[in-house]
Design a protein around this motif. Structure first.
Motif, mmCIF file in Angstrom:
data_model
loop_
_atom_site.group_PDB
_atom_site.id
_atom_site.type_symbol
_atom_site.label_atom_id
_atom_site.label_comp_id
_atom_site.label_asym_id
_atom_site.label_seq_id
_atom_site.Cartn_x
_atom_site.Cartn_y
_atom_site.Cartn_z
ATOM 1 N N TYR A 3 0.828 -1.207 0.000
ATOM 2 C CA TYR A 3 0.000 0.000 0.000
ATOM 3 C C TYR A 3 0.863 1.258 0.000
ATOM 4 C CZ TYR A 3 -3.219 3.558 1.672
ATOM 5 O OH TYR A 3 -3.950 4.715 1.825
ATOM 6 N N LYS A 4 1.956 1.227 0.721
ATOM 7 C CA LYS A 4 2.837 2.400 0.821
ATOM 8 C C LYS A 4 3.357 2.834 -0.554
ATOM 9 C CE LYS A 4 7.019 4.004 3.087
ATOM 10 N NZ LYS A 4 8.151 3.653 3.925
ATOM 11 N N ASP A 5 3.655 1.880 -1.419
ATOM 12 C CA ASP A 5 4.152 2.208 -2.757
ATOM 13 C C ASP A 5 3.074 2.857 -3.619
ATOM 14 O OD1 ASP A 5 6.607 1.214 -2.082
ATOM 15 O OD2 ASP A 5 6.301 -0.716 -3.068
ATOM 16 N N ARG A 6 1.810 2.552 -3.352
ATOM 17 C CA ARG A 6 0.726 3.120 -4.149
ATOM 18 C C ARG A 6 0.386 4.541 -3.747
ATOM 19 N NH1 ARG A 6 -3.610 -0.943 -3.147
ATOM 20 N NH2 ARG A 6 -2.111 -2.289 -2.141
ATOM 21 N N LEU A 7 0.936 5.041 -2.655
ATOM 22 C CA LEU A 7 0.623 6.387 -2.189
ATOM 23 C C LEU A 7 1.341 7.470 -2.986
ATOM 24 C CD1 LEU A 7 0.684 5.895 1.673
ATOM 25 C CD2 LEU A 7 -1.301 6.146 0.183
ATOM 26 N N ASN A 8 2.451 7.143 -3.610
ATOM 27 C CA ASN A 8 3.234 8.144 -4.335
ATOM 28 C C ASN A 8 2.751 8.233 -5.781
ATOM 29 O OD1 ASN A 8 4.771 8.556 -2.038
ATOM 30 N ND2 ASN A 8 6.210 6.957 -2.588
ATOM 31 N N GLY A 9 1.646 8.953 -5.967
ATOM 32 C CA GLY A 9 1.017 8.998 -7.273
ATOM 33 C C GLY A 9 1.485 10.122 -8.177
ATOM 34 N N TRP A 10 2.150 11.137 -7.637
ATOM 35 C CA TRP A 10 2.592 12.270 -8.448
ATOM 36 C C TRP A 10 4.012 12.024 -8.930
ATOM 37 C CZ3 TRP A 10 -0.877 15.516 -10.152
ATOM 38 C CH2 TRP A 10 -2.054 15.661 -9.431
ATOM 39 N N LEU A 11 4.224 12.193 -10.237
ATOM 40 C CA LEU A 11 5.530 11.945 -10.839
ATOM 41 C C LEU A 11 6.070 13.205 -11.487
ATOM 42 C CD1 LEU A 11 4.676 8.701 -12.842
ATOM 43 C CD2 LEU A 11 5.555 8.837 -10.530
ATOM 44 N N VAL A 12 7.359 13.414 -11.362
ATOM 45 C CA VAL A 12 8.054 14.398 -12.182
ATOM 46 C C VAL A 12 8.768 13.585 -13.243
ATOM 47 C CG1 VAL A 12 9.865 16.146 -12.272
ATOM 48 C CG2 VAL A 12 8.349 16.037 -10.300
ATOM 49 N N VAL A 13 8.453 13.869 -14.508
ATOM 50 C CA VAL A 13 9.046 13.113 -15.601
ATOM 51 C C VAL A 13 9.797 14.057 -16.529
ATOM 52 C CG1 VAL A 13 7.344 11.270 -15.543
ATOM 53 C CG2 VAL A 13 6.977 13.197 -17.037
ATOM 54 N N ARG A 14 10.852 13.522 -17.120
ATOM 55 C CA ARG A 14 11.619 14.260 -18.120
ATOM 56 C C ARG A 14 11.240 13.705 -19.484
ATOM 57 N NH1 ARG A 14 18.146 15.157 -18.575
ATOM 58 N NH2 ARG A 14 18.011 16.506 -20.396
ATOM 59 N N LEU A 15 10.805 14.591 -20.363
ATOM 60 C CA LEU A 15 10.398 14.183 -21.700
ATOM 61 C C LEU A 15 11.629 14.072 -22.588
ATOM 62 C CD1 LEU A 15 7.320 16.535 -22.104
ATOM 63 C CD2 LEU A 15 7.372 14.178 -21.276
ATOM 64 N N LEU A 16 11.705 12.946 -23.294
ATOM 65 C CA LEU A 16 12.821 12.692 -24.196
ATOM 66 C C LEU A 16 12.301 12.720 -25.631
ATOM 67 C CD1 LEU A 16 14.367 9.733 -22.211
ATOM 68 C CD2 LEU A 16 15.046 12.119 -22.126
ATOM 69 N N THR A 17 13.131 12.353 -26.561
ATOM 70 C CA THR A 17 12.724 12.327 -27.953
ATOM 71 C C THR A 17 11.879 11.081 -28.249
ATOM 72 O OG1 THR A 17 14.747 11.178 -28.562
ATOM 73 C CG2 THR A 17 14.767 13.574 -28.684
#
Length: 71
Positions: A3-17
């Motif tokens: 359950y603890k792993d499912r709590l981190n729903g917001w992601l910062v992602v780097r867009l690549l090509t």
């Protein structure tokens, strides 16, 4: 998946090509993701970074692992 792993729903992602992206960080709160995003934009001004909400954690992790293994 714990359950603890499912709590981190917001992601910062780097867009690549070619429609690829890499997860830079996972956060529990949107405001934490925004703060991290601002710091990253100061450190890497040319990088394309966005915040997304991950509603399917299992699928995203498997995609991330597939991208990592392909490199």
């Amino acid at each position: 998946m714990p359950y603890k792993d499912r709590l981190n729903g917001w992601l910062v992602v780097r867009l690549l090509t070619k429609m690829q992206w890499v997860v830079v960080g996972r956060f529990r709160r949107h405001s934490d993701a925004e703060g991290h995003l601002q710091a990253l934009r100061r450190l890497m001004p040319d990088a394309q970074l966005v915040i997304v909400f991950d509603c399917d954690v299992d699928e995203t992790r498997s995609q991330h692992l597939a991208i990592s293994k392909a490199k």
